[in-house]
Motif scaffolding. Structure first.
Motif, mmCIF file in Angstrom:
data_model
loop_
_atom_site.group_PDB
_atom_site.id
_atom_site.type_symbol
_atom_site.label_atom_id
_atom_site.label_comp_id
_atom_site.label_asym_id
_atom_site.label_seq_id
_atom_site.Cartn_x
_atom_site.Cartn_y
_atom_site.Cartn_z
ATOM 1 N N ALA A 79 -1.891 6.505 3.117
ATOM 2 C CA ALA A 79 -1.893 5.151 2.751
ATOM 3 C C ALA A 79 -2.486 4.235 4.032
ATOM 4 O O ALA A 79 -2.424 5.050 5.028
ATOM 5 N N LEU A 80 -2.760 3.077 3.770
ATOM 6 C CA LEU A 80 -3.190 2.111 5.067
ATOM 7 C C LEU A 80 -4.631 2.528 5.505
ATOM 8 O O LEU A 80 -4.807 3.167 6.550
ATOM 9 N N TYR A 81 -5.561 2.303 4.725
ATOM 10 C CA TYR A 81 -7.187 2.371 5.134
ATOM 11 C C TYR A 81 -7.366 1.371 5.552
ATOM 12 O O TYR A 81 -8.615 1.527 5.968
ATOM 13 N N TRP A 119 -9.824 -1.510 -0.322
ATOM 14 C CA TRP A 119 -9.917 -0.226 0.780
ATOM 15 C C TRP A 119 -8.685 0.896 0.349
ATOM 16 O O TRP A 119 -9.457 2.014 0.759
ATOM 17 N N GLU A 120 -7.741 0.577 -0.106
ATOM 18 C CA GLU A 120 -6.910 1.368 -0.673
ATOM 19 C C GLU A 120 -7.428 2.233 -1.690
ATOM 20 O O GLU A 120 -7.132 3.572 -1.581
ATOM 21 N N ARG A 121 -8.143 1.852 -2.614
ATOM 22 C CA ARG A 121 -8.660 2.465 -3.814
ATOM 23 C C ARG A 121 -9.876 3.380 -3.275
ATOM 24 O O ARG A 121 -10.023 4.559 -3.581
ATOM 25 N N ALA A 177 -8.187 6.257 -1.029
ATOM 26 C CA ALA A 177 -7.809 7.447 -1.747
ATOM 27 C C ALA A 177 -8.712 8.444 -2.468
ATOM 28 O O ALA A 177 -8.287 9.612 -2.858
ATOM 29 N N ALA A 199 1.070 -1.057 0.019
ATOM 30 C CA ALA A 199 0.106 -0.116 -0.052
ATOM 31 C C ALA A 199 0.939 1.258 -0.033
ATOM 32 O O ALA A 199 0.742 2.571 -0.819
ATOM 33 N N ARG A 221 1.749 3.966 -3.396
ATOM 34 C CA ARG A 221 1.898 5.666 -3.185
ATOM 35 C C ARG A 221 3.103 6.208 -3.701
ATOM 36 O O ARG A 221 3.063 7.450 -4.354
ATOM 37 N N ALA A 273 -6.710 7.413 7.330
ATOM 38 C CA ALA A 273 -5.098 6.839 6.708
ATOM 39 C C ALA A 273 -4.295 6.329 7.818
ATOM 40 O O ALA A 273 -4.419 7.048 8.906
#
Length: 255
Positions: free
Chosen positions: A180-182, A198-200, A203, A24, A28, A211
Motif C-alpha cells: 500500500a501507499l503508492y 494511485w492505490e488502485r 495494486a 490505504a 488492504r 509501495a
C-alpha cells in the motif's frame, strides 16, 4: 526508535496525508481479513505498536479488540467516544494470556524495535494455534522510507524477502502479502485528491518497488504431538473367536 504517541496520533487523525495513509493500509488489511469473519468466528483481534487506526472495522464484529502500545511510545485512549480498549505494555511482555489472540496487527512496532526477534516471539506466544498476524512495515525500496516527514521514515525498513526470512526464523508460516501507499508522501492537494486512484493502479503493478509499506500475513501452525506405538488399542478379543475352545482340525467328508 519509537515515535511518540502524540506524533502518531497527530499524523493519522489530524493531517490529510495521514488519513489517506490510514485508509490505504486499512483497505488492504480488510481485504485480507473481512470484518464479517470476526463476527462469524467470534475472534479476538489485537494490535501492537500504533495499530489502532486499522482496528476500527473490527470493533462491531469481533468478540474483543485490544490495542497494545509500547511504553517507549506512550499510550492514548481509544476509540474516541467509546469504552477504552487500549493499554500500555512492555515491548517484550504483553499482559495477555498465551494463545488468547486470533488476529494480530503490528504497525509501527517491528521496525522501531531494538529486539525484533524477541518481539516476534511475543507475537507467537499470544497467538492461538492457527492464529494469524499481519506485519506492516516500511518498504525499503519505496518512496516513504527515506522521508522523515512521516512515521514511515523512522526505524528499520524492510524488503519482503528480509521480512519473510525473519518470520520463518521464529517459526511463523508466511501466507500472503500485500502492499500500500503508492502515492508520494506529499501534502500537496493534487496527490491527496488522487490517492484512491494511485492505490488502485499500484495494486495492479508487478512487484513492490513503488509501495510505501509491505503487509505480510503469517500464521502460527502447531503440530499435534506424536504418541509412540499404536494409537488405538483393542479393548477385548474379537467376538468371532468367542466360544472356540482350541484349534479344530479340518476333516474331509466322504460320501
Amino acid at each position: 526508535m519509537h515515535l511518540d504517541v502524540v506524533d502518531l496520533r497527530n499524523f493519522y487523525y489530524r493531517t490529510q496525508l495521514g488519513r489517506a495513509a490510514q485508509k490505504a493500509i486499512r483497505d488492504r488489511l480488510t481485504g485480507l481479513w473481512p470484518p464479517t469473519q470476526a463476527l462469524n468466528a467470534g475472534l479476538t483481534v489485537a494490535g501492537y505498536g500504533f495499530a489502532v487506526p486499522m482496528l476500527r472495522p473490527y470493533l462491531e464484529n469481533a468478540r474483543r479488540v485490544i490495542g497494545l502500545m509500547p511504553a517507549e511510545q506512550g499510550v492514548m485512549p481509544w476509540p474516541a467516544g467509546m469504552p477504552n480498549v487500549s493499554l500500555l505494555c512492555d515491548e517484550l511482555h504483553w499482559p495477555l494470556e498465551t494463545g488468547m489472540v486470533d488476529r494480530l496487527v503490528v504497525l509501527h512496532g517491528l521496525e522501531a524495535s531494538d529486539n525484533p526477534d524477541l518481539l516476534l516471539e511475543e507475537c507467537w506466544r499470544v497467538l492461538g494455534p492457527g492464529g494469524r498476524a499481519v506485519l506492516i512495515v516500511p518498504n525499503r525500496s519505496g518512496l516513504w522510507a527515506p522521508r522523515e516527514t512521516t512515521p514511515f521514515g523512522f526505524g528499520r525498513p524492510y524488503t519482503l524477502s528480509q521480512l519473510d526470512t525473519q518470520v520463518r526464523r521464529i517459526g511463523f508460516v508466511p501466507e500472503r502479502h500485500e502492499a500500500a501507499l503508492y502515492i508520494p508522501p506529499s501534502h500537496r492537494r493534487f496527490w491527496l485528491r488522487s490517492a484512491a486512484m494511485w492505490e488502485r493502479l499500484g495494486a495492479r503493478l508487478p512487484g513492490l518497488l513503488a509501495a510505501g509499506v509491505v503487509l505480510l500475513e503469517v500464521s502460527k501452525q502447531v503440530q499435534a504431538p506424536r504418541r509412540p506405538g499404536i494409537g488405538a488399542k483393542v479393548r477385548r478379543p474379537l467376538s468371532v473367536l468367542e466360544g472356540v475352545a482350541g484349534p479344530v482340525a479340518g476333516r474331509m467328508s466322504r460320501r
